[in-house]
Design a protein around this motif. Structure first.
Motif, PDB file in Angstrom:
ATOM      1  N   UNK A 674       0.856  -1.171   0.051  1.00  0.00           N
ATOM      2  CA  UNK A 674       0.028  -0.007  -0.006  1.00  0.00           C
ATOM      3  C   UNK A 674       1.030   1.338   0.210  1.00  0.00           C
ATOM      4  N   UNK A 675       1.981   1.254   0.856  1.00  0.00           N
ATOM      5  CA  UNK A 675       2.898   2.167   0.967  1.00  0.00           C
ATOM      6  C   UNK A 675       3.493   2.694  -0.574  1.00  0.00           C
ATOM      7  N   UNK A 676       3.839   1.597  -1.103  1.00  0.00           N
ATOM      8  CA  UNK A 676       4.557   1.795  -2.541  1.00  0.00           C
ATOM      9  C   UNK A 676       3.387   2.379  -3.277  1.00  0.00           C
ATOM     10  N   UNK A 677       2.437   1.802  -3.344  1.00  0.00           N
ATOM     11  CA  UNK A 677       1.211   2.181  -4.399  1.00  0.00           C
ATOM     12  C   UNK A 677       0.842   3.683  -4.292  1.00  0.00           C
ATOM     13  N   UNK A 678       0.703   3.937  -2.661  1.00  0.00           N
ATOM     14  CA  UNK A 678       0.534   5.310  -2.594  1.00  0.00           C
ATOM     15  C   UNK A 678       1.850   6.427  -3.182  1.00  0.00           C
ATOM     16  N   UNK A 679       3.014   5.962  -2.900  1.00  0.00           N
ATOM     17  CA  UNK A 679       4.072   6.867  -3.336  1.00  0.00           C
ATOM     18  C   UNK A 679       3.898   7.009  -4.591  1.00  0.00           C
ATOM     19  N   UNK A 680       3.441   5.972  -5.463  1.00  0.00           N
ATOM     20  CA  UNK A 680       3.358   6.005  -6.867  1.00  0.00           C
ATOM     21  C   UNK A 680       2.046   6.919  -7.177  1.00  0.00           C
ATOM     22  N   UNK A 681       1.223   6.739  -6.357  1.00  0.00           N
ATOM     23  CA  UNK A 681      -0.140   7.819  -6.516  1.00  0.00           C
ATOM     24  C   UNK A 681       0.312   9.156  -6.487  1.00  0.00           C
ATOM     25  N   UNK A 682       1.057   9.358  -5.391  1.00  0.00           N
ATOM     26  CA  UNK A 682       1.447  10.758  -5.064  1.00  0.00           C
ATOM     27  C   UNK A 682       2.485  11.235  -6.258  1.00  0.00           C
ATOM     28  N   UNK A 683       3.112  10.489  -6.967  1.00  0.00           N
ATOM     29  CA  UNK A 683       3.968  10.949  -7.881  1.00  0.00           C
ATOM     30  C   UNK A 683       3.091  11.102  -9.151  1.00  0.00           C
ATOM     31  N   UNK A 684       2.184  10.593  -9.307  1.00  0.00           N
ATOM     32  CA  UNK A 684       1.281  10.553 -10.594  1.00  0.00           C
ATOM     33  C   UNK A 684       0.381  11.822 -10.560  1.00  0.00           C
ATOM     34  N   UNK A 685      -0.067  11.755  -9.508  1.00  0.00           N
ATOM     35  CA  UNK A 685      -0.927  13.199  -9.365  1.00  0.00           C
ATOM     36  C   UNK A 685      -0.087  14.305  -9.586  1.00  0.00           C
ATOM     37  N   UNK A 686       1.119  14.176  -8.934  1.00  0.00           N
ATOM     38  CA  UNK A 686       2.009  15.357  -9.234  1.00  0.00           C
ATOM     39  C   UNK A 686       2.388  15.789 -10.949  1.00  0.00           C
ATOM     40  N   UNK A 687       2.461  14.859 -11.535  1.00  0.00           N
ATOM     41  CA  UNK A 687       2.568  14.895 -13.143  1.00  0.00           C
ATOM     42  C   UNK A 687       1.504  15.292 -13.543  1.00  0.00           C
ATOM     43  N   UNK A 688       0.336  14.942 -13.052  1.00  0.00           N
ATOM     44  CA  UNK A 688      -1.053  15.308 -13.814  1.00  0.00           C
ATOM     45  C   UNK A 688      -1.267  16.601 -13.446  1.00  0.00           C
ATOM     46  N   UNK A 689      -0.816  17.116 -12.326  1.00  0.00           N
ATOM     47  CA  UNK A 689      -1.173  18.502 -11.888  1.00  0.00           C
ATOM     48  C   UNK A 689      -0.019  19.321 -12.965  1.00  0.00           C
TER      49      UNK A 689
END
Lengths: 788, 228
Positions: A674-689
């Motif tokens: 879950x931690x890894x997936x959340x790290x990824x999600x954080x990164x992806x929203x950053x790029x999306x933004x």
């Protein structure tokens, strides 16, 4: 060229700190899980493989209907194997003999793992001797072999060979050999070996394990076939002598289990073995390691491809200045391997820090040292392979962009609209949710088993192992003193206890030709009161009735049902070896005398003399005081041994330790995933933004609220997580159902746990995604538009 | 050196088809300095991309040094590109993570020039362009003019036969713009063929010939100076 790749990789790492940290942290966590599980799996696979000639050594076991495996074999088997079969080099028996008290001068040590063996045992299994001669060490019936660990504890620096020690306060033995496993692992991890004190000539009684060493290249299947035919004939002849028929389907097949497989492939075998391995768990752990690593790799792929949009110019320039696609691929792979190496270093540090916790979870004493150079090479290889796996897709995609498109930033809008990335994010969360749902049901099942009504009451019962057969009588003599202690409600002695290994015996029922095999516990009349058993019919054993202590029996409901006793009270039964028939005087309500992994089987309780456990029911708030009083009295009952007690409810709960440890492993892996997936999600929203910064600015100018912007950015990811949840539900449902098949008593697969876990993960994911989108939504439009 | 026959380029999206080049027939001889002019969207950058072999033509033929190259594989085009062509862009397109020295050195890495030669050539160029003192700086630390000089240096470091320049002065003030035009003229004088796309009549007149384009077609070709 490589220098150029490395240079640019390092500078990119430094310039894009957030992405670098997200990527290397996620890979580090994935690698740590893989590393810990890898260490564990390697450790488990190495059991016994180092023993010389292990390929030629086997343990005999019996199989019925391909399902139930038993390691216990008759005493004469070893001798028969040695004398009758040319392919056998040697054969010898072994039986764990439980805990023993060892005394030397004023030292008293309880040795937990001891074994009785035939004198030739170490000619079959070549365990390494640090001192003494394996061939002759047990020639003398009073010779004893101990482990280096025990030798150090008892004798310190002194030479132990030839020294005499006292066992269980009665018999003296002298040390004739020292076994040193030198940190290597074996299922034969006993600290003390001595010779069998007894031998049963019967083929129908099974009381020891038989190990056999065969000639190289001899046919194991052939030997198994011959032994099955020969031994079954002997058993049949013997039982016929007792007027008993044996049905063909009741006859076992006699098989040989390879020595190196014993540790991992014996979980279903009825056998006492400390630190039993479980090959199924090993497969599941291996799968978990791969999945967690995969989730981390997906992260890299996602972030790297998302980040590629920022690298258009670099890719274009490199292409127009002559870079071949293969050169660009090499460059991107260098970057991913570099990140993986950074992650590898972090993973090693994390592994060192987490190893003590992990050791508790898997109940082992794993160390990094035992892997040495090979471990280092393995780790580096794993890291590089991870880097390659993570880097290949992004490298192929990024290097495939056409220069004219990337230079004109056209590729943002071209192509798959991030479909692949969406698939990866969905897979990540599907894996995470599946693991966490599986974990939830493991805990639910353990909780279910611990809270289930067992049919007897294990609370506030202490159990004490008896060291001498005579202690039984000492207790009976002092029972009134014991009951006089305030807080002691009842006391009993019995051959076995619920939750312990309980033997099965062959009985006969008057008027029937076939034999039956119920489990058997010998108890005194107070057993029912101590355990709070519910007598359904008739009565429990009675002190006043002489036959009750000899050949009257109480049985459980399952026995009545399965053996089809229409009128159980008064029915005549006896053990095959008994000459006199006895009667059933009572039927008790079924209770779980095994763990809830197994169904309740037929049980006979009789009043025989073989009693090895005392159990005392307490009813007190002042436990320490009561226990102290019992201990004082115990010194008079069994003066040679200090009293060792356990609580029955804790012992019963300990039966589920393996499941608990398994649950913990799945829990930690699930959380880390879950931690890894959340790290990824954080990164992806950053790029999306970053990608949509202009859009956000325009929307704000046109009147969009902060919350609508947050929704805009977060929603695209939340939808993916909902899809992941929908995938995870049937998958985890299937896995949970499959896993629960291991238990005779199963918790419900409650539907509500699915949405609860799903919702928790969606909320956590929403919070993670909101961090970046909130930041973007709060930027002034002037700033965001200028950036564009 | 460069010859096109009915060269065409059509961009196709889901619903719209845009013709960027339509039956373009031009010929550029070795040593020429040709400027391409025209309004935005007339196809001049597309022409440059196709001639630079970083984009494929949709139709027609493109001969480079007598060889038809319009339909070669990316690998082959890349090979021709790195040995024969140099690019200068309006937005400089330097790699942010590489220093001035490393940016200029980059094309030689792909043509496998030995390290000692690379160093010598980069230093000559740095010296010639008066940016030696900036050799270890990153692009963000340079002025626009300096960045474009680095970009020109990078374009010529492999001694290409042709330089393709896309609005090389578009992002520069007039002084820096002049500086870059001077550089290009000098290169042309030393034998390099130059094809430059520009909006500026002033810059275009540095060339020997001006090709004017409109709606993907060549409309006129003016000879500014006599080609010798």
């Amino acid at each position: 060229m490589w220098l150029n790749y490395l240079k640019i990789a390092f500078r990119r790492l430094a310039n894009n700190r957030i992405v670098s940290v997200l990527n290397s942290l996620a890979l580090a966590v994935g690698l740590t899980v893989a590393l810990l599980i890898g260490i564990f799996i390697t450790h488990e696979l190495q059991y016994d493989r180092w023993v010389p000639d292990h390929e030629q050594v086997f343990r005999v076991y019996r199989v019925w209907n391909q399902t139930s495996n038993v390691v216990w074999t008759p005493s004469p088997l070893a001798e028969k194997l040695r004398s009758d079969y040319p392919e056998v080099i040697s054969a010898s028996g072994l039986s764990p003999s439980g805990e023993k008290l060892v005394e030397l001068a004023d030292k008293q040590i309880f040795v937990e793992h001891t074994a009785a063996v035939d004198s030739t045992f170490f000619q079959v299994v070549s365990l390494p001797f640090a001192a003494g001669d394996p061939e002759t060490a047990l020639s003398d019936p009073k010779g004893m072999i101990i482990s280096t660990k025990l030798a150090e504890i008892i004798f310190g620096e002194e030479d132990p060979l030839g020294q005499t020690i006292r066992l269980d306060g009665t018999d003296d033995y002298f040390i004739t050999g020292i076994i040193s496993l030198e940190g290597r692992n074996s299922h034969l991890a006993f600290d003390l070996y001595r010779r069998f004190e007894w031998y049963s000539p019967y083929w129908s009684g099974n009381n020891r394990a038989t190990y056999v060493k065969v000639n190289q290249n001899s046919s194991v299947e052939g030997l198994e076939g011959k032994v099955t035919t020969d031994v079954n004939k002997l058993v049949q002849q013997e039982l016929a002598g007792m007027n008993l028929n044996v049905n063909a389907e009741d006859q076992a097949e006699w098989r040989l289990q390879p020595f190196a497989k014993i540790h991992l492939h014996s979980s279903e075998y009825s056998w006492i073995q400390s630190k039993k391995g479980n090959i199924e768990h090993l497969y599941i752990f291996g799968l978990i390691a791969v999945l967690v690593l995969l989730v981390a790799i997906f992260n890299y792929v996602n972030l790297a491809t998302a980040q590629a949009t920022q690298r258009g110019r670099e890719i274009g320039v490199r292409k127009v200045t002559g870079a071949m696609r293969s050169q660009l691929v090499s460059q991107f792979l260098t970057e991913s391997i570099l990140i993986a190496l950074v992650a590898g270093v972090i993973a090693i540090v994390l592994t060192v820090l987490l190893l003590p916790v992990f050791n508790e979870v898997v109940d082992r004493t794993l160390t990094l040292q035992e892997y040495g150079l090979l471990g280092v090479i393995g780790m580096v290889l794993l890291t590089i392979i991870t880097g390659l796996l993570a880097g290949t897709y992004p490298a192929l995609v990024i290097s495939g962009y056409r220069p004219v498109e990337v230079m004109q930033k056209k590729f943002f809008h071209a192509g798959d609209k991030g479909l692949f990335r969406k698939v990866l994010v969905t897979s990540q969360f599907a894996i995470t949710i599946t693991l966490l749902l599986f974990m939830a049901f493991i805990y639910k099942q353990i909780h279910f088993m611990n809270s289930q009504d067992l049919g007897f009451d294990p609370e506030q019962i202490i159990t004490v192992p008896l060291n001498f057969s005579t202690t039984n009588y000492s207790i009976q003599n002092r029972k009134n003193d014991l009951l006089a202690i305030p807080g002691v409600e009842a006391a009993s002695v019995s051959s076995r206890l619920p939750g312990k290994l309980i033997p099965d015996w062959t009985i006969r029922i008057m008027g029937r030709e076939e034999g039956y095999n119920p489990y058997v516990i010998f108890t005194d009349p107070d057993f029912a009161e101590v355990m709070d058993l519910n007598v359904k019919e008739g009565r429990y054993l009675d002190e006043e009735i002489a036959a009750d202590s000899v050949n009257n029996f109480v049985v459980n409901e399952t026995l009545v049902r399965e053996f089809q006793l229409d009128d159980p009270i008064g029915a005549e039964i006896k053990f095959t070896s008994d000459t006199v028939w006895g009667r059933i005087v009572g039927v008790v309500e079924d209770f779980n005398f095994h763990s809830l992994t197994r169904p309740i089987r037929p049980l006979v309780m009789g009043g025989g003399e073989r009693k090895w456990f005392a159990s005392v029911r307490l009813n007190t708030a002042e436990l320490d005081q009561v226990l102290a009083s019992i201990q004082t009295l115990w010194q008079e009952i069994e003066p040679t041994h200090p009293m060792r007690f356990e609580f029955l409810d804790e012992e019963f709960a300990a039966l589920y330790e393996e499941q608990s440890r398994f649950g913990n492993t799945v829990l930690y892996s699930g959380l880390l995933t879950l931690l890894i997936a959340l790290l990824g999600l954080f990164g992806l929203t950053m790029f999306s933004v970053q990608r949509r910064v202009k859009e956000i600015g325009i929307r704000k100018i046109l009147g969009a609220s902060v919350s609508s912007i947050v929704k805009l950015i977060s929603l695209e990811f939340i939808l993916l997580i909902i899809v992941a949840f929908l995938i995870a539900v049937p998958v985890s449902f299937y896995i949970v159902r499959k896993w629960l098949e291991n238990f005779a008593y199963q918790t419900d697969v409650s539907w509500w746990l699915f949405p609860v876990i799903g919702l928790v993960i969606i909320i956590i994911a929403m919070i993670t995604a909101s961090v970046q989108s909130l930041r973007a939504a709060n930027l002034r439009p002037a700033t965001t538009l200028r950036t564009e | 050196m460069i010859k096109t026959v009915d060269l065409a380029k059509v961009y196709q999206t889901d619903e719209v088809e845009t013709t960027a080049l339509n039956q373009v027939n031009i010929e550029i001889k070795e040593g020429e300095f040709v400027s391409v002019m025209g309004p935005s969207g007339c196809g001049k950058s597309t022409l440059l991309n196709v001639l630079g072999m970083i984009d494929n033509p949709s139709g027609g033929e493109y001969f480079f040094n007598g060889e038809e190259v319009g339909h070669l594989s990316e690998r082959k085009r890349s090979n021709i590109r790195k040995h024969n062509l140099g690019f200068v862009f309006q937005s400089f397109n330097l790699i942010d993570e590489l220093t001035v020295f490393e940016n200029i050195e980059l094309p030689m890495l792909y043509t496998k020039v030995p390290a000692s030669d690379r160093k010598k050539r980069v230093e000559e160029l740095l010296e010639g362009m008066n940016i030696m003192h900036r050799r270890n700086h990153f692009p963000q630390q340079l002025s626009g003019g300096q960045q474009q000089r680095v970009a020109v240096a990078r374009a010529i470091v492999n001694r290409p036969k042709v330089i393709l320049a896309d609005e090389p002065t578009g992002n520069l003030d007039s002084a820096n713009g002049d500086e870059v035009m001077k550089l290009l003229t000098e290169l042309n004088a030393s034998g390099t063929t130059i094809l430059m796309v520009t909006h500026s009549q002033y810059c275009a007149e540095f060339g020997n010939r001006i090709i004017r384009m409109l709606d993907g077609q060549v409309v006129t070709e003016n000879v500014v100076k006599q080609y010798l």
